[in-house]
Design an enzyme around this catalytic site. Structure first.
Site, PDB file in Angstrom:
ATOM      1  N   HIS A  50      -6.748   1.729  -5.658  1.00  0.00           N
ATOM      2  CA  HIS A  50      -6.257   0.801  -6.700  1.00  0.00           C
ATOM      3  C   HIS A  50      -7.205   0.721  -7.886  1.00  0.00           C
ATOM      4  CE1 HIS A  50      -3.646  -1.352  -3.477  1.00  0.00           C
ATOM      5  NE2 HIS A  50      -3.087  -0.250  -3.925  1.00  0.00           N
ATOM      6  N   ASN A  69      -8.910  -7.885  11.753  1.00  0.00           N
ATOM      7  CA  ASN A  69      -8.527  -8.834  10.710  1.00  0.00           C
ATOM      8  C   ASN A  69      -8.727 -10.267  11.194  1.00  0.00           C
ATOM      9  OD1 ASN A  69      -7.508  -8.443   7.978  1.00  0.00           O
ATOM     10  ND2 ASN A  69      -5.846  -9.794   8.619  1.00  0.00           N
ATOM     11  N   GLU A 122      -6.657 -12.623  10.823  1.00  0.00           N
ATOM     12  CA  GLU A 122      -5.388 -13.057  11.453  1.00  0.00           C
ATOM     13  C   GLU A 122      -4.441 -11.865  11.415  1.00  0.00           C
ATOM     14  OE1 GLU A 122      -4.955 -16.108   8.657  1.00  0.00           O
ATOM     15  OE2 GLU A 122      -4.245 -14.779   7.092  1.00  0.00           O
TER      16      GLU A 122
HETATM   17  C1  BV8 Z   1       3.714   1.462  -6.100  1.00  0.00           C
HETATM   18  C2  BV8 Z   1      -5.510  -3.851  -8.212  1.00  0.00           C
HETATM   19  C3  BV8 Z   1       5.174   3.348  -6.324  1.00  0.00           C
HETATM   20  C4  BV8 Z   1      -5.236  -5.055  -9.020  1.00  0.00           C
HETATM   21  C5  BV8 Z   1      -3.768  -4.053  -6.587  1.00  0.00           C
HETATM   22  C6  BV8 Z   1       8.754  -4.687  -7.312  1.00  0.00           C
HETATM   23  C7  BV8 Z   1       8.369  -4.113  -8.509  1.00  0.00           C
HETATM   24  C8  BV8 Z   1       7.350  -3.159  -8.580  1.00  0.00           C
HETATM   25  C9  BV8 Z   1       6.705  -2.778  -7.415  1.00  0.00           C
HETATM   26  C10 BV8 Z   1       7.089  -3.374  -6.241  1.00  0.00           C
HETATM   27  C11 BV8 Z   1       8.106  -4.318  -6.164  1.00  0.00           C
HETATM   28  N1  BV8 Z   1       8.235  -4.705  -4.860  1.00  0.00           N
HETATM   29  C12 BV8 Z   1       7.326  -4.039  -4.107  1.00  0.00           C
HETATM   30  C13 BV8 Z   1       6.638  -3.229  -4.919  1.00  0.00           C
HETATM   31  C14 BV8 Z   1       5.585  -2.349  -4.557  1.00  0.00           C
HETATM   32  C15 BV8 Z   1       4.286  -3.055  -4.911  1.00  0.00           C
HETATM   33  C16 BV8 Z   1       4.008  -4.097  -3.848  1.00  0.00           C
HETATM   34  O1  BV8 Z   1       3.667  -3.750  -2.735  1.00  0.00           O
HETATM   35  N2  BV8 Z   1       4.175  -5.393  -4.210  1.00  0.00           N
HETATM   36  C17 BV8 Z   1       3.933  -6.448  -3.240  1.00  0.00           C
HETATM   37  C18 BV8 Z   1       3.393  -7.691  -3.961  1.00  0.00           C
HETATM   38  C19 BV8 Z   1       5.252  -6.750  -2.543  1.00  0.00           C
HETATM   39  N3  BV8 Z   1       3.273  -2.038  -4.914  1.00  0.00           N
HETATM   40  C20 BV8 Z   1       2.977  -1.413  -6.055  1.00  0.00           C
HETATM   41  O2  BV8 Z   1       3.430  -1.692  -7.140  1.00  0.00           O
HETATM   42  C21 BV8 Z   1       2.013  -0.256  -5.893  1.00  0.00           C
HETATM   43  N4  BV8 Z   1       2.569   0.907  -6.521  1.00  0.00           N
HETATM   44  O3  BV8 Z   1       4.392   1.001  -5.211  1.00  0.00           O
HETATM   45  O4  BV8 Z   1       4.041   2.605  -6.818  1.00  0.00           O
HETATM   46  C22 BV8 Z   1       4.662   4.368  -5.392  1.00  0.00           C
HETATM   47  C23 BV8 Z   1       4.680   4.107  -4.018  1.00  0.00           C
HETATM   48  C24 BV8 Z   1       4.208   5.100  -3.159  1.00  0.00           C
HETATM   49  C25 BV8 Z   1       3.730   6.297  -3.659  1.00  0.00           C
HETATM   50  C26 BV8 Z   1       3.711   6.506  -5.035  1.00  0.00           C
HETATM   51  C27 BV8 Z   1       4.172   5.540  -5.903  1.00  0.00           C
HETATM   52  C28 BV8 Z   1       0.693  -0.553  -6.555  1.00  0.00           C
HETATM   53  C29 BV8 Z   1       0.052  -1.734  -5.869  1.00  0.00           C
HETATM   54  C30 BV8 Z   1      -1.369  -1.886  -6.404  1.00  0.00           C
HETATM   55  C31 BV8 Z   1      -1.525  -3.235  -7.038  1.00  0.00           C
HETATM   56  N5  BV8 Z   1      -2.939  -3.427  -7.365  1.00  0.00           N
HETATM   57  N6  BV8 Z   1      -5.068  -4.123  -6.878  1.00  0.00           N
HETATM   58  C32 BV8 Z   1      -6.348  -6.041  -8.878  1.00  0.00           C
HETATM   59  O5  BV8 Z   1      -7.168  -5.924  -7.923  1.00  0.00           O
HETATM   60  O6  BV8 Z   1      -6.392  -6.930  -9.726  1.00  0.00           O
HETATM   61  S1  BV8 Z   1      -3.212  -4.756  -5.176  1.00  0.00           S
HETATM   62  C33 BV8 Z   1      -4.313  -5.985  -4.756  1.00  0.00           C
HETATM   63  O7  BV8 Z   1      -3.638  -6.870  -3.905  1.00  0.00           O
HETATM   64  C34 BV8 Z   1      -5.447  -5.482  -3.955  1.00  0.00           C
HETATM   65  O8  BV8 Z   1      -5.954  -4.264  -4.408  1.00  0.00           O
HETATM   66  C35 BV8 Z   1      -4.870  -5.406  -2.575  1.00  0.00           C
HETATM   67  O9  BV8 Z   1      -4.269  -4.167  -2.374  1.00  0.00           O
HETATM   68  C36 BV8 Z   1      -3.805  -6.453  -2.625  1.00  0.00           C
HETATM   69  C37 BV8 Z   1      -4.281  -7.610  -1.829  1.00  0.00           C
HETATM   70  O10 BV8 Z   1      -4.171  -7.205  -0.519  1.00  0.00           O
HETATM   71  P1  BV8 Z   1      -5.382  -7.377   0.499  1.00  0.00           P
HETATM   72  O11 BV8 Z   1      -6.483  -6.476   0.121  1.00  0.00           O
HETATM   73  O12 BV8 Z   1      -4.775  -7.214   1.825  1.00  0.00           O
HETATM   74  O13 BV8 Z   1      -5.928  -8.839   0.290  1.00  0.00           O
HETATM   75  P2  BV8 Z   1      -5.249 -10.176   0.795  1.00  0.00           P
HETATM   76  O14 BV8 Z   1      -5.957 -11.303   0.150  1.00  0.00           O
HETATM   77  O15 BV8 Z   1      -3.763 -10.047   0.657  1.00  0.00           O
HETATM   78  O16 BV8 Z   1      -5.557 -10.197   2.377  1.00  0.00           O
HETATM   79  C38 BV8 Z   1      -6.875 -10.353   2.826  1.00  0.00           C
HETATM   80  C39 BV8 Z   1      -6.806 -10.233   4.333  1.00  0.00           C
HETATM   81  O17 BV8 Z   1      -8.131 -10.297   4.838  1.00  0.00           O
HETATM   82  C40 BV8 Z   1      -6.031 -11.360   4.984  1.00  0.00           C
HETATM   83  O18 BV8 Z   1      -5.195 -10.828   5.981  1.00  0.00           O
HETATM   84  C41 BV8 Z   1      -7.112 -12.244   5.622  1.00  0.00           C
HETATM   85  O19 BV8 Z   1      -6.681 -12.801   6.843  1.00  0.00           O
HETATM   86  C42 BV8 Z   1      -8.206 -11.228   5.875  1.00  0.00           C
HETATM   87  N7  BV8 Z   1      -9.548 -11.791   5.829  1.00  0.00           N
HETATM   88  C43 BV8 Z   1     -10.006 -12.782   5.016  1.00  0.00           C
HETATM   89  N8  BV8 Z   1     -11.323 -12.984   5.275  1.00  0.00           N
HETATM   90  C44 BV8 Z   1     -11.681 -12.098   6.242  1.00  0.00           C
HETATM   91  C45 BV8 Z   1     -10.557 -11.337   6.600  1.00  0.00           C
HETATM   92  N9  BV8 Z   1     -10.591 -10.392   7.542  1.00  0.00           N
HETATM   93  C46 BV8 Z   1     -11.788 -10.173   8.159  1.00  0.00           C
HETATM   94  N10 BV8 Z   1     -12.908 -10.858   7.870  1.00  0.00           N
HETATM   95  C47 BV8 Z   1     -12.897 -11.820   6.924  1.00  0.00           C
HETATM   96  N11 BV8 Z   1     -14.038 -12.496   6.655  1.00  0.00           N
END
Ligand code: BV8
Length: 229
Positions: free
Chosen positions: A111, A202, A204
């Site tokens: 990303h 993770n 959770e």
């Molecule tokens: C794509 C950079 C096509 C930005 C990021 C409608 C319109 C357009 C697109 C879509 C749509 N519907 C769905 C999509 C696809 C979309 C998507 O998935 N949307 C989601 C919201 C539904 N995806 C995209 O658009 C991607 N591109 O699909 O292109 C394609 C597909 C395939 C092949 C070719 C082309 C692009 C997505 C990239 C977006 N950019 N990052 C920025 O950082 O500002 S995403 C961003 O959010 C992060 O990078 C990360 O990926 C995501 C957050 O996720 P996590 O890292 O999991 O973080 P989160 O907080 O959610 O979870 C943390 C976890 O850790 C929790 O479970 C928690 O319990 C745990 N945790 C917390 N503390 C601890 C812990 N675990 C262990 N120890 C701890 N101490």
């Protein structure tokens, strides 16, 4: 690590691996920043509509990096890469530089990276440790505006071919600290080689927990060093 010593490993990390270093996860405070949904700021449309807001969002997060350090989980994954005789690819969704600073080298920032910019004219990826704004110009072509080198929602993640090739042949796929909200990363467990061992470490269960064979619940700094040994 109970695997044949020539087995190949793919690791996926998310914001949860950096949480104990002090970097906010996306689900913290329900994924809000300045009362904006992150999904609404991290998009090409937001950048087009309100570039100053988007530049500010990334400048703030980039400025926080010097004040945080890699934690025991980042360091354990870097040690595994050094010690593992087989292939190992670390794919991170994180845009921070903590895996890099911990010493991981076989690393894909799918990303993008906070410390890099991308020229809108010549498309070069540029090291950019300081603030970016609408006046930032590409030092290479000297004319292009520079955007954050970040993959926004709706944009294609980086090095997808390389990632899928590694998944197709891996004997172990492990995900650390990711909620399984965002695709295509959340779908990697399904793309792992048939017969691969799949493990989720993770705090959770993630949204795709059911697709993993094994689950270890807890904090990354406890789970990952134990998993690596
Ligand atoms: C794509 C950079 C096509 C930005 C990021 C409608 C319109 C357009 C697109 C879509 C749509 N519907 C769905 C999509 C696809 C979309 C998507 O998935 N949307 C989601 C919201 C539904 N995806 C995209 O658009 C991607 N591109 O699909 O292109 C394609 C597909 C395939 C092949 C070719 C082309 C692009 C997505 C990239 C977006 N950019 N990052 C920025 O950082 O500002 S995403 C961003 O959010 C992060 O990078 C990360 O990926 C995501 C957050 O996720 P996590 O890292 O999991 O973080 P989160 O907080 O959610 O979870 C943390 C976890 O850790 C929790 O479970 C928690 O319990 C745990 N945790 C917390 N503390 C601890 C812990 N675990 C262990 N120890 C701890 N101490």
């Amino acid at each position: 690590m109970a695997l044949p010593r020539d087995a190949s490993i793919v690791l996926l990390t998310g914001a949860g691996i950096s949480a104990e270093s002090g970097l906010r996860t996306f689900r913290d405070a329900d994924g809000l920043w300045e009362n904006h949904r992150v999904e609404d700021v991290a998009t090409p449309e937001a950048f087009h509509r309100n570039p100053a807001l988007v530049y500010r969002f990334y400048n703030e997060r980039r400025r926080s990096l010097p004040g945080v350090q890699p934690n025991a989980a980042h360091r354990a994954l870097a040690r595994l890469e050094r010690e593992w005789p087989g292939d190992l690819l670390l794919v991170t969704q994180n845009v921070d530089d903590l895996h890099d600073r911990a010493g991981s080298r076989n690393l894909v920032h799918m990303h993008g990276e906070l410390l890099k910019g991308r020229c809108l004219a010549c498309r070069r990826v540029l090291d950019w440790p300081g603030d970016l704004d609408a006046d930032s110009r590409c030092p290479a072509c000297r004319r292009g505006q520079v955007r954050p080198h970040i993959v926004w929602f709706g944009e294609v993640p980086l090095e997808m071919e390389r990632i899928y090739r590694a998944l197709e042949r891996c004997a172990l796929f492990a995900a650390v600290g990711t909620s399984g909200h965002v695709y295509p990363a959340a779908g990697f467990v399904e793309a792992a080689a048939p017969g691969a061992r799949t493990v989720e470490l993770n705090l959770e269960p993630s949204r795709v927990a059911d697709a993993f064979q094994e689950h270890r619940a807890g904090r990354a700094t406890d789970l990952v060093p134990a998993f690596v040994d």
